[in-house]
Motif scaffolding. Structure first.
Motif, PDB file in Angstrom:
ATOM      1  N   GLY A 104      40.941  63.094  28.120  1.00  0.00           N
ATOM      2  CA  GLY A 104      41.380  63.114  29.526  1.00  0.00           C
ATOM      3  C   GLY A 104      40.709  62.013  30.333  1.00  0.00           C
ATOM      4  N   ASP A 105      40.235  62.380  31.527  1.00  0.00           N
ATOM      5  CA  ASP A 105      39.641  61.386  32.435  1.00  0.00           C
ATOM      6  C   ASP A 105      38.356  60.778  31.875  1.00  0.00           C
ATOM      7  OD1 ASP A 105      41.631  62.014  34.137  1.00  0.00           O
ATOM      8  OD2 ASP A 105      40.392  63.234  35.498  1.00  0.00           O
ATOM      9  N   ALA A 106      37.754  61.457  30.901  1.00  0.00           N
ATOM     10  CA  ALA A 106      36.499  60.926  30.323  1.00  0.00           C
ATOM     11  C   ALA A 106      36.771  59.713  29.435  1.00  0.00           C
ATOM     12  CB  ALA A 106      35.772  62.025  29.539  1.00  0.00           C
ATOM     13  N   TRP A 107      38.064  59.468  29.105  1.00  0.00           N
ATOM     14  CA  TRP A 107      38.388  58.313  28.252  1.00  0.00           C
ATOM     15  C   TRP A 107      38.647  57.095  29.131  1.00  0.00           C
ATOM     16  CZ3 TRP A 107      37.064  57.789  23.533  1.00  0.00           C
ATOM     17  CH2 TRP A 107      37.549  56.711  22.787  1.00  0.00           C
ATOM     18  N   THR A 108      37.615  56.305  29.299  1.00  0.00           N
ATOM     19  CA  THR A 108      37.685  55.095  30.117  1.00  0.00           C
ATOM     20  C   THR A 108      37.501  53.891  29.191  1.00  0.00           C
ATOM     21  OG1 THR A 108      35.300  55.197  30.405  1.00  0.00           O
ATOM     22  CG2 THR A 108      36.626  56.285  32.103  1.00  0.00           C
ATOM     23  N   PRO A 109      37.781  52.678  29.677  1.00  0.00           N
ATOM     24  CA  PRO A 109      37.516  51.498  28.828  1.00  0.00           C
ATOM     25  C   PRO A 109      36.054  51.444  28.366  1.00  0.00           C
ATOM     26  CG  PRO A 109      38.813  50.879  30.748  1.00  0.00           C
ATOM     27  CD  PRO A 109      38.432  52.312  30.946  1.00  0.00           C
ATOM     28  N   GLU A 110      35.145  51.926  29.214  1.00  0.00           N
ATOM     29  CA  GLU A 110      33.716  51.904  28.848  1.00  0.00           C
ATOM     30  C   GLU A 110      33.435  52.924  27.740  1.00  0.00           C
ATOM     31  OE1 GLU A 110      34.866  52.174  32.005  1.00  0.00           O
ATOM     32  OE2 GLU A 110      34.331  50.179  32.743  1.00  0.00           O
ATOM     33  N   ALA A 111      34.096  54.095  27.832  1.00  0.00           N
ATOM     34  CA  ALA A 111      33.916  55.115  26.783  1.00  0.00           C
ATOM     35  C   ALA A 111      34.486  54.588  25.466  1.00  0.00           C
ATOM     36  CB  ALA A 111      34.606  56.426  27.187  1.00  0.00           C
ATOM     37  N   GLU A 112      35.626  53.943  25.542  1.00  0.00           N
ATOM     38  CA  GLU A 112      36.236  53.386  24.332  1.00  0.00           C
ATOM     39  C   GLU A 112      35.309  52.337  23.693  1.00  0.00           C
ATOM     40  OE1 GLU A 112      40.216  51.910  24.803  1.00  0.00           O
ATOM     41  OE2 GLU A 112      40.311  51.245  22.725  1.00  0.00           O
ATOM     42  N   ALA A 113      34.705  51.488  24.532  1.00  0.00           N
ATOM     43  CA  ALA A 113      33.789  50.463  24.008  1.00  0.00           C
ATOM     44  C   ALA A 113      32.566  51.123  23.362  1.00  0.00           C
ATOM     45  CB  ALA A 113      33.358  49.524  25.139  1.00  0.00           C
ATOM     46  N   ALA A 114      32.068  52.200  23.989  1.00  0.00           N
ATOM     47  CA  ALA A 114      30.888  52.891  23.445  1.00  0.00           C
ATOM     48  C   ALA A 114      31.229  53.517  22.086  1.00  0.00           C
ATOM     49  CB  ALA A 114      30.404  53.961  24.429  1.00  0.00           C
ATOM     50  N   TRP A 115      32.408  54.154  21.967  1.00  0.00           N
ATOM     51  CA  TRP A 115      32.815  54.760  20.692  1.00  0.00           C
ATOM     52  C   TRP A 115      33.064  53.706  19.617  1.00  0.00           C
ATOM     53  CZ3 TRP A 115      32.480  59.239  18.363  1.00  0.00           C
ATOM     54  CH2 TRP A 115      32.254  60.374  19.132  1.00  0.00           C
ATOM     55  N   THR A 116      33.598  52.569  20.039  1.00  0.00           N
ATOM     56  CA  THR A 116      33.830  51.484  19.077  1.00  0.00           C
ATOM     57  C   THR A 116      32.492  51.034  18.487  1.00  0.00           C
ATOM     58  OG1 THR A 116      35.793  50.816  20.298  1.00  0.00           O
ATOM     59  CG2 THR A 116      34.871  49.182  18.783  1.00  0.00           C
ATOM     60  N   ALA A 117      31.479  50.940  19.362  1.00  0.00           N
ATOM     61  CA  ALA A 117      30.144  50.539  18.885  1.00  0.00           C
ATOM     62  C   ALA A 117      29.558  51.608  17.957  1.00  0.00           C
ATOM     63  CB  ALA A 117      29.224  50.299  20.082  1.00  0.00           C
ATOM     64  N   VAL A 118      29.692  52.883  18.355  1.00  0.00           N
ATOM     65  CA  VAL A 118      29.162  53.971  17.520  1.00  0.00           C
ATOM     66  C   VAL A 118      29.861  53.972  16.159  1.00  0.00           C
ATOM     67  CG1 VAL A 118      29.135  56.496  17.228  1.00  0.00           C
ATOM     68  CG2 VAL A 118      28.418  55.472  19.386  1.00  0.00           C
ATOM     69  N   TYR A 119      31.173  53.835  16.187  1.00  0.00           N
ATOM     70  CA  TYR A 119      31.903  53.891  14.915  1.00  0.00           C
ATOM     71  C   TYR A 119      31.543  52.704  14.017  1.00  0.00           C
ATOM     72  CZ  TYR A 119      35.136  54.980  11.324  1.00  0.00           C
ATOM     73  OH  TYR A 119      35.639  55.291  10.086  1.00  0.00           O
ATOM     74  N   GLY A 120      31.220  51.570  14.629  1.00  0.00           N
ATOM     75  CA  GLY A 120      30.767  50.415  13.851  1.00  0.00           C
ATOM     76  C   GLY A 120      29.505  50.762  13.059  1.00  0.00           C
ATOM     77  N   VAL A 121      28.572  51.453  13.720  1.00  0.00           N
ATOM     78  CA  VAL A 121      27.332  51.858  13.041  1.00  0.00           C
ATOM     79  C   VAL A 121      27.645  52.903  11.968  1.00  0.00           C
ATOM     80  CG1 VAL A 121      25.078  52.976  13.345  1.00  0.00           C
ATOM     81  CG2 VAL A 121      25.897  51.346  15.062  1.00  0.00           C
ATOM     82  N   VAL A 122      28.524  53.862  12.310  1.00  0.00           N
ATOM     83  CA  VAL A 122      28.900  54.910  11.344  1.00  0.00           C
ATOM     84  C   VAL A 122      29.499  54.269  10.091  1.00  0.00           C
ATOM     85  CG1 VAL A 122      30.524  56.819  10.916  1.00  0.00           C
ATOM     86  CG2 VAL A 122      29.270  56.708  13.081  1.00  0.00           C
ATOM     87  N   SER A 123      30.465  53.377  10.269  1.00  0.00           N
ATOM     88  CA  SER A 123      31.142  52.850   9.084  1.00  0.00           C
ATOM     89  C   SER A 123      30.240  51.899   8.309  1.00  0.00           C
ATOM     90  CB  SER A 123      32.494  52.235   9.427  1.00  0.00           C
ATOM     91  OG  SER A 123      32.350  51.197  10.310  1.00  0.00           O
ATOM     92  N   ASP A 124      29.396  51.132   9.000  1.00  0.00           N
ATOM     93  CA  ASP A 124      28.478  50.242   8.268  1.00  0.00           C
ATOM     94  C   ASP A 124      27.491  51.062   7.436  1.00  0.00           C
ATOM     95  OD1 ASP A 124      29.691  48.115   9.460  1.00  0.00           O
ATOM     96  OD2 ASP A 124      28.020  47.560  10.758  1.00  0.00           O
ATOM     97  N   THR A 125      26.926  52.112   8.054  1.00  0.00           N
ATOM     98  CA  THR A 125      25.866  52.875   7.378  1.00  0.00           C
ATOM     99  C   THR A 125      26.451  53.738   6.257  1.00  0.00           C
ATOM    100  OG1 THR A 125      24.777  52.947   9.527  1.00  0.00           O
ATOM    101  CG2 THR A 125      23.846  54.343   7.794  1.00  0.00           C
ATOM    102  N   MET A 126      27.540  54.459   6.569  1.00  0.00           N
ATOM    103  CA  MET A 126      28.185  55.272   5.515  1.00  0.00           C
ATOM    104  C   MET A 126      28.735  54.376   4.411  1.00  0.00           C
ATOM    105  SD  MET A 126      30.329  58.342   7.417  1.00  0.00           S
ATOM    106  CE  MET A 126      31.059  59.002   5.919  1.00  0.00           C
ATOM    107  N   GLY A 127      29.352  53.275   4.821  1.00  0.00           N
ATOM    108  CA  GLY A 127      29.978  52.373   3.846  1.00  0.00           C
ATOM    109  C   GLY A 127      28.952  51.782   2.894  1.00  0.00           C
TER     110      GLY A 127
END
Ligand code: HEM
Length: 136
Positions: A104-127
């Protein structure tokens, strides 16, 4: 990466319950039919496990040692499931689409950028742990 944005958007998604995981897997399999065969026919508990794991990551987001430990264990286990490092972008795309759909309203461009960064760490570390586990 702002942990507050990650926590706030995940908290906005959680109350939607099991439909969130259903949406995620539907999105993943629709866009990547090739990975369907890696998963059991009836996802059942698996649906909840992925989001439970994400919840644990979000909870410990600022505790790097814990997060890296969780991700390495999880990544190594994924070697047994036939997952490959090259699958992570597809999972990340479906995850972000799911969060965008339910936050909902919590999904902002800044939230998307933060999740993109988190997922980068998740996929690098798990991968990395997955690739190491596959080569032993
Ligand atoms: C954000 C990244 C991911 C998270 C948090 C995650 C989380 C999980 C969790 C918690 C489990 C339950 C078993 C366990 O704890 O070992 C699981 C199983 C599984 N995951 Fe993942 N996973 C991720 C990425 C992936 C990717 C990229 C693939 C590859 C397509 C994948 C494929 C699988 C499969 C095939 C299973 C076993 C399912 C079954 O038994 O039917 N996962 N995952």
């Amino acid at each position: 990466m702002d942990p507050v944005l990650v926590k706030r958007s995940f908290a906005a998604v959680e109350p939607h319950g099991p439909v969130v995981a259903e949406y995620f897997y539907q999105h993943l399999f629709e866009h990547n039919p090739g990975v369907r065969g890696l998963f059991a026919e009836h996802l059942g508990e698996q649906q909840d496990r992925l989001f439970a794991a994400l919840g644990a990551l979000v909870t410990h987001l600022e505790d790097t040692d814990t997060v890296v430990g969780l991700l390495r264990d999880l990544g190594a286990r994924h070697a047994r499931y036939g997952a490959l490092a090259e699958h992570f972008p597809a999972v990340g795309a479906s995850l972000l689409a799911t969060l965008a759909h339910y936050a909902g309203d919590a999904w902002t461009p800044e939230a998307e950028a933060a999740w993109t960064a988190v997922y980068g760490v998740v996929s690098d570390t798990m991968g990395a742990a997955l690739t190491e586990a596959r080569s032993v």
